[in-house]
Design a protein around this motif. Structure first.
Motif, PDB file in Angstrom:
ATOM      1  N   PHE A  99       0.806  -1.209   0.000  1.00 27.85           N
ATOM      2  CA  PHE A  99       0.000   0.000   0.000  1.00 27.85           C
ATOM      3  C   PHE A  99       0.845   1.267   0.000  1.00 27.85           C
ATOM      4  N   GLN A 100       0.155   2.396  -0.181  1.00 27.77           N
ATOM      5  CA  GLN A 100       0.812   3.698  -0.242  1.00 27.77           C
ATOM      6  C   GLN A 100       1.534   4.020   1.060  1.00 27.77           C
ATOM      7  N   LYS A 101       0.851   3.787   2.172  1.00 28.77           N
ATOM      8  CA  LYS A 101       1.455   4.048   3.479  1.00 28.77           C
ATOM      9  C   LYS A 101       1.964   2.733   4.053  1.00 28.77           C
ATOM     10  N   PRO A 102       3.229   2.660   4.448  1.00 30.28           N
ATOM     11  CA  PRO A 102       3.741   1.409   5.031  1.00 30.28           C
ATOM     12  C   PRO A 102       2.873   0.972   6.206  1.00 30.28           C
ATOM     13  N   ASN A 103       2.500  -0.305   6.236  1.00 28.29           N
ATOM     14  CA  ASN A 103       1.601  -0.786   7.288  1.00 28.29           C
ATOM     15  C   ASN A 103       2.100  -2.068   7.945  1.00 28.29           C
ATOM     16  N   PRO A 104       3.346  -2.055   8.454  1.00 33.28           N
ATOM     17  CA  PRO A 104       3.772  -3.224   9.224  1.00 33.28           C
ATOM     18  C   PRO A 104       2.970  -3.288  10.519  1.00 33.28           C
ATOM     19  N   PHE A 105       2.932  -4.469  11.146  1.00 34.70           N
ATOM     20  CA  PHE A 105       2.318  -4.568  12.463  1.00 34.70           C
ATOM     21  C   PHE A 105       3.322  -3.973  13.449  1.00 34.70           C
ATOM     22  N   PRO A 106       3.057  -2.780  14.002  1.00 37.61           N
ATOM     23  CA  PRO A 106       4.096  -2.009  14.687  1.00 37.61           C
ATOM     24  C   PRO A 106       4.681  -2.672  15.932  1.00 37.61           C
ATOM     25  N   ALA A 107       3.850  -3.403  16.692  1.00 33.54           N
ATOM     26  CA  ALA A 107       4.348  -4.035  17.914  1.00 33.54           C
ATOM     27  C   ALA A 107       4.952  -5.408  17.653  1.00 33.54           C
ATOM     28  N   MET A 108       4.748  -5.930  16.462  1.00 34.79           N
ATOM     29  CA  MET A 108       5.248  -7.257  16.101  1.00 34.79           C
ATOM     30  C   MET A 108       6.697  -7.131  15.636  1.00 34.79           C
ATOM     31  N   SER A 109       7.514  -8.112  15.933  1.00 36.16           N
ATOM     32  CA  SER A 109       8.916  -8.045  15.545  1.00 36.16           C
ATOM     33  C   SER A 109       9.075  -8.057  14.027  1.00 36.16           C
ATOM     34  N   ILE A 110      10.253  -7.631  13.583  1.00 33.51           N
ATOM     35  CA  ILE A 110      10.565  -7.670  12.151  1.00 33.51           C
ATOM     36  C   ILE A 110      10.393  -9.097  11.628  1.00 33.51           C
ATOM     37  N   TYR A 111      10.925 -10.046  12.359  1.00 30.88           N
ATOM     38  CA  TYR A 111      10.838 -11.462  11.977  1.00 30.88           C
ATOM     39  C   TYR A 111       9.380 -11.884  11.834  1.00 30.88           C
ATOM     40  N   ASP A 112       8.567 -11.596  12.874  1.00 34.00           N
ATOM     41  CA  ASP A 112       7.166 -12.039  12.860  1.00 34.00           C
ATOM     42  C   ASP A 112       6.339 -11.308  11.812  1.00 34.00           C
ATOM     43  N   ASN A 113       6.718 -10.061  11.492  1.00 35.67           N
ATOM     44  CA  ASN A 113       6.039  -9.347  10.411  1.00 35.67           C
ATOM     45  C   ASN A 113       6.184 -10.098   9.092  1.00 35.67           C
ATOM     46  N   VAL A 114       7.395 -10.590   8.828  1.00 37.47           N
ATOM     47  CA  VAL A 114       7.631 -11.269   7.552  1.00 37.47           C
ATOM     48  C   VAL A 114       6.783 -12.530   7.430  1.00 37.47           C
ATOM     49  N   LYS A 148      19.420  -7.549   9.974  1.00 36.47           N
ATOM     50  CA  LYS A 148      19.719  -8.936  10.335  1.00 36.47           C
ATOM     51  C   LYS A 148      20.108  -9.106  11.801  1.00 36.47           C
ATOM     52  N   ASP A 149      20.621  -8.042  12.433  1.00 39.53           N
ATOM     53  CA  ASP A 149      21.040  -8.138  13.839  1.00 39.53           C
ATOM     54  C   ASP A 149      19.960  -7.666  14.812  1.00 39.53           C
ATOM     55  N   ARG A 150      18.779  -7.330  14.300  1.00 39.94           N
ATOM     56  CA  ARG A 150      17.697  -6.876  15.192  1.00 39.94           C
ATOM     57  C   ARG A 150      16.333  -7.411  14.750  1.00 39.94           C
ATOM     58  N   LEU A 151      16.315  -8.660  14.338  1.00 42.08           N
ATOM     59  CA  LEU A 151      15.091  -9.269  13.829  1.00 42.08           C
ATOM     60  C   LEU A 151      13.989  -9.350  14.875  1.00 42.08           C
ATOM     61  N   ARG A 152      14.369  -9.364  16.160  1.00 42.77           N
ATOM     62  CA  ARG A 152      13.369  -9.485  17.225  1.00 42.77           C
ATOM     63  C   ARG A 152      12.891  -8.134  17.735  1.00 42.77           C
ATOM     64  N   GLN A 153      13.356  -7.057  17.126  1.00 43.88           N
ATOM     65  CA  GLN A 153      12.882  -5.725  17.507  1.00 43.88           C
ATOM     66  C   GLN A 153      11.619  -5.374  16.725  1.00 43.88           C
ATOM     67  N   PRO A 154      10.783  -4.463  17.272  1.00 43.48           N
ATOM     68  CA  PRO A 154       9.499  -4.146  16.627  1.00 43.48           C
ATOM     69  C   PRO A 154       9.657  -3.562  15.225  1.00 43.48           C
ATOM     70  N   GLY A 155       8.813  -3.990  14.313  1.00 41.48           N
ATOM     71  CA  GLY A 155       8.832  -3.449  12.965  1.00 41.48           C
ATOM     72  C   GLY A 155       8.500  -1.974  12.926  1.00 41.48           C
ATOM     73  N   GLY A 156       7.732  -1.505  13.920  1.00 37.08           N
ATOM     74  CA  GLY A 156       7.377  -0.095  13.965  1.00 37.08           C
ATOM     75  C   GLY A 156       8.545   0.808  14.288  1.00 37.08           C
ATOM     76  N   GLY A 157       9.688   0.245  14.695  1.00 37.30           N
ATOM     77  CA  GLY A 157      10.858   1.037  15.010  1.00 37.30           C
ATOM     78  C   GLY A 157      11.725   1.357  13.805  1.00 37.30           C
ATOM     79  N   LEU A 158      11.375   0.825  12.660  1.00 36.38           N
ATOM     80  CA  LEU A 158      12.134   1.078  11.439  1.00 36.38           C
ATOM     81  C   LEU A 158      11.765   2.431  10.835  1.00 36.38           C
ATOM     82  N   SER A 159      12.620   2.959   9.977  1.00 40.32           N
ATOM     83  CA  SER A 159      12.298   4.184   9.250  1.00 40.32           C
ATOM     84  C   SER A 159      11.176   3.902   8.248  1.00 40.32           C
ATOM     85  N   GLY A 160      10.612   4.977   7.692  1.00 40.80           N
ATOM     86  CA  GLY A 160       9.510   4.806   6.750  1.00 40.80           C
ATOM     87  C   GLY A 160       9.883   3.952   5.547  1.00 40.80           C
ATOM     88  N   GLY A 161      11.073   4.222   4.989  1.00 42.33           N
ATOM     89  CA  GLY A 161      11.515   3.443   3.829  1.00 42.33           C
ATOM     90  C   GLY A 161      11.772   1.993   4.179  1.00 42.33           C
TER      91      GLY A 161
END
Length: 266
Positions: A99-114, A148-161
């Motif tokens: 989608f136009q606006k990034p919509n990861p599950f913000p509280a879910m980890s990067i790993y679990d988002n994938v 790769k070194d922070r897969l268990r951190q929340p996806g919402g903590g990433l930059s927009g890109g």
């Protein structure tokens, strides 16, 4: 790292005489378009001409709107995704959406988002298979080295890109044959936009891509084919002209196409 290749084959997508309504308001009129396998097709045109509606019809999102109706066919390798025998979940698995606006599950980890989409499709995979899938999808989305070194951190903590590339990785995890992208760079800075465009270029050998963009330079850079949509004086959206991107930008057959791609309106 050896990337895992998708197990699905490239697929062509075709809309045949697609019309769409919201209540009594007709927004698309008999749109027919072939989106070739293994290529990027850009949908261009001014706001309000039905591009995003057409994109949502391509994976059955339009029908989620209570007042929405449509006519025509959407063929994935010759089979209508709206046929009574086709399940909605199958269409969504084979034809993914970013989608136009990034919509990861913000509280879910990067790993679990994938791997989130695997639950929706009911696909069971082992932990080791999940690990390989996460690395493969994040690599294909151009994000692995950064996270790769922070897969268990929340996806919402990433930059927009980075969040947008995480959403691309999430879509790739269910092995779609087509990836739809609705202005995926409109909310991003130039550096993030370039990274997304590079990712699109790398992915098109693995998955057929259809992108809506208002950025003519982006359409020229990333797409192989273009379709110019227009809605004039209250009439429903339709395709004025479609063809190879170089032809649409350099030798358009319709004066309205030339005016639009050269910034004279829209």
């Amino acid at each position: 790292m050896q990337r895992t290749s998708p197990s699905t084959s490239l697929a062509a997508l075709e809309g045949r005489a697609v019309s769409a309504w919201f209540g009594s308001h007709k927004v698309l009129d008999r749109v027919s378009l072939t989106m070739p396998a293994g290529a990027v097709t850009a949908l261009i045109g001014p706001s309000g001409c039905g591009k995003s509606t057409f994109l949502r019809i391509l994976n059955r999102m339009h029908e989620l709107v209570p007042s929405a109706a449509l006519a025509g066919e959407v063929l994935l390798d010759g089979e209508d995704i709206y046929a009574p025998s086709r399940r909605l979940i199958d269409a969504r698995r084979e034809i993914g959406m970013v989608f136009q606006k990034p919509n990861p599950f913000p509280a879910m980890s990067i790993y679990d988002n994938v791997v989130a989409g695997l639950k929706l499709t009911g696909k069971r995979v082992s932990r080791s298979e999940k690990d390989g899938l996460v690395e493969s999808c994040l690599s294909r989305a151009g994000l692995w080295k950064e996270v790769k070194d922070r897969l268990r951190q929340p996806g919402g903590g990433l930059s927009g890109g980075q969040q947008q590339r995480l959403c691309i990785a999430r879509s790739l995890a269910v092995m779609p044959r087509v990836l739809l992208m609705d202005e995926p760079c409109s909310a991003l800075d130039p550096t993030s936009t370039r990274r997304i465009e590079e990712t699109i270029g790398e992915l098109k050998s693995e998955v057929t891509i259809v992108i809506v963009t208002h950025n003519m330079q982006q359409a020229a850079r990333v797409s192989d084919f273009c379709a110019f949509f227009l809605a004039e004086q209250g009439t429903p959206g339709h395709i004025v002209e479609a063809g190879p991107t170089t032809a649409i930008f350099e030798t358009p057959q319709d004066a309205r196409t030339s005016d639009y791609v050269h910034g004279r309106f829209g």
